[in-house]
Design a protein around this motif. Structure first.
Motif, mmCIF file in Angstrom:
data_model
loop_
_atom_site.group_PDB
_atom_site.id
_atom_site.type_symbol
_atom_site.label_atom_id
_atom_site.label_comp_id
_atom_site.label_asym_id
_atom_site.label_seq_id
_atom_site.Cartn_x
_atom_site.Cartn_y
_atom_site.Cartn_z
ATOM 1 N N MET A 113 -61.256 -16.292 48.603
ATOM 2 C CA MET A 113 -60.211 -16.226 47.603
ATOM 3 C C MET A 113 -59.959 -17.650 47.091
ATOM 4 O O MET A 113 -59.830 -18.586 47.866
ATOM 5 N N SER A 114 -59.859 -17.781 45.795
ATOM 6 C CA SER A 114 -59.692 -19.105 45.193
ATOM 7 C C SER A 114 -58.257 -19.602 45.367
ATOM 8 O O SER A 114 -57.339 -18.837 45.644
ATOM 9 N N THR A 115 -58.097 -20.893 45.176
ATOM 10 C CA THR A 115 -56.776 -21.507 45.277
ATOM 11 C C THR A 115 -55.837 -20.939 44.219
ATOM 12 O O THR A 115 -54.655 -20.703 44.485
ATOM 13 N N ALA A 116 -56.351 -20.699 43.035
ATOM 14 C CA ALA A 116 -55.532 -20.139 41.958
ATOM 15 C C ALA A 116 -55.033 -18.745 42.322
ATOM 16 O O ALA A 116 -53.882 -18.396 42.057
ATOM 17 N N ALA A 117 -55.882 -17.960 42.947
ATOM 18 C CA ALA A 117 -55.488 -16.601 43.336
ATOM 19 C C ALA A 117 -54.416 -16.638 44.418
ATOM 20 O O ALA A 117 -53.470 -15.846 44.394
ATOM 21 N N VAL A 118 -54.554 -17.558 45.354
ATOM 22 C CA VAL A 118 -53.551 -17.695 46.413
ATOM 23 C C VAL A 118 -52.220 -18.121 45.814
ATOM 24 O O VAL A 118 -51.164 -17.572 46.157
ATOM 25 N N ARG A 119 -52.261 -19.084 44.911
ATOM 26 C CA ARG A 119 -51.026 -19.535 44.261
ATOM 27 C C ARG A 119 -50.375 -18.413 43.477
ATOM 28 O O ARG A 119 -49.157 -18.262 43.484
ATOM 29 N N ARG A 121 -50.605 -15.177 44.039
ATOM 30 C CA ARG A 121 -50.009 -14.218 44.970
ATOM 31 C C ARG A 121 -48.735 -14.756 45.610
ATOM 32 O O ARG A 121 -47.765 -14.029 45.800
ATOM 33 N N LEU A 122 -48.717 -16.043 45.936
ATOM 34 C CA LEU A 122 -47.505 -16.651 46.497
ATOM 35 C C LEU A 122 -46.372 -16.671 45.474
ATOM 36 O O LEU A 122 -45.210 -16.434 45.815
ATOM 37 N N ALA A 123 -46.709 -16.926 44.223
ATOM 38 C CA ALA A 123 -45.691 -16.907 43.164
ATOM 39 C C ALA A 123 -45.117 -15.503 43.001
ATOM 40 O O ALA A 123 -43.901 -15.342 42.834
ATOM 41 N N ARG A 124 -45.969 -14.498 43.054
ATOM 42 C CA ARG A 124 -45.497 -13.109 42.943
ATOM 43 C C ARG A 124 -44.622 -12.737 44.138
ATOM 44 O O ARG A 124 -43.603 -12.072 43.987
ATOM 45 N N LEU A 125 -45.021 -13.183 45.317
ATOM 46 C CA LEU A 125 -44.236 -12.912 46.516
ATOM 47 C C LEU A 125 -42.868 -13.590 46.422
ATOM 48 O O LEU A 125 -41.846 -12.991 46.746
ATOM 49 N N ARG A 126 -42.850 -14.838 45.963
ATOM 50 C CA ARG A 126 -41.585 -15.563 45.801
ATOM 51 C C ARG A 126 -40.681 -14.837 44.811
ATOM 52 O O ARG A 126 -39.490 -14.681 45.030
ATOM 53 N N TRP A 127 -41.253 -14.380 43.680
ATOM 54 C CA TRP A 127 -40.473 -13.647 42.690
ATOM 55 C C TRP A 127 -39.869 -12.386 43.322
ATOM 56 O O TRP A 127 -38.687 -12.104 43.140
ATOM 57 N N TYR A 128 -40.683 -11.660 44.055
ATOM 58 C CA TYR A 128 -40.228 -10.413 44.674
ATOM 59 C C TYR A 128 -39.086 -10.668 45.652
ATOM 60 O O TYR A 128 -38.071 -9.970 45.629
ATOM 61 N N VAL A 129 -39.227 -11.670 46.495
ATOM 62 C CA VAL A 129 -38.188 -11.981 47.491
ATOM 63 C C VAL A 129 -36.901 -12.411 46.800
ATOM 64 O O VAL A 129 -35.806 -11.993 47.181
ATOM 65 N N ARG A 130 -37.001 -13.233 45.755
ATOM 66 C CA ARG A 130 -35.810 -13.687 45.031
ATOM 67 C C ARG A 130 -35.101 -12.510 44.366
ATOM 68 O O ARG A 130 -33.880 -12.445 44.339
ATOM 69 N N GLU A 131 -35.856 -11.567 43.820
ATOM 70 C CA GLU A 131 -35.254 -10.379 43.204
ATOM 71 C C GLU A 131 -34.635 -9.483 44.266
ATOM 72 O O GLU A 131 -33.541 -8.951 44.077
ATOM 73 N N LEU A 132 -35.314 -9.318 45.365
ATOM 74 C CA LEU A 132 -34.832 -8.457 46.438
ATOM 75 C C LEU A 132 -33.529 -8.978 47.037
ATOM 76 O O LEU A 132 -32.617 -8.205 47.320
#
Length: 67
Positions: free
Chosen positions: A1-7, A9-20
């Motif tokens: 998995m590329s660095t861009a893909a990891v970033r 996914r982490l950005a999406r996870l951060r968004w989800y947690v902040r919304e939750l």
């Protein structure tokens, strides 16, 4: 998995947690206030959270909070 893909996914996870957790609500409030009432004062985060808590506890549809 590329660095861009990891970033991504982490950005999406951060968004989800902040919304939750409701943390993004303050950011939306600030953006809305600055857009619709640029001259109006913006509440501090503490005042905003206090206002949200008071509104939740005062609304019977939100359920009863015993403690």
């Amino acid at each position: 998995m590329s660095t861009a893909a990891v970033r991504h996914r982490l950005a999406r996870l951060r968004w989800y947690v902040r919304e939750l957790t409701g943390e993004a609500a303050y950011d939306r409030y600030v953006a809305h206030t600055r857009t619709h009432s640029p001259d109006a004062p913006v509440m501090t985060r503490r005042a905003f959270e206090r206002s949200r808590t008071d509104a939740r506890e005062g609304d019977p549809r939100q359920g009863f909070r015993c403690c």
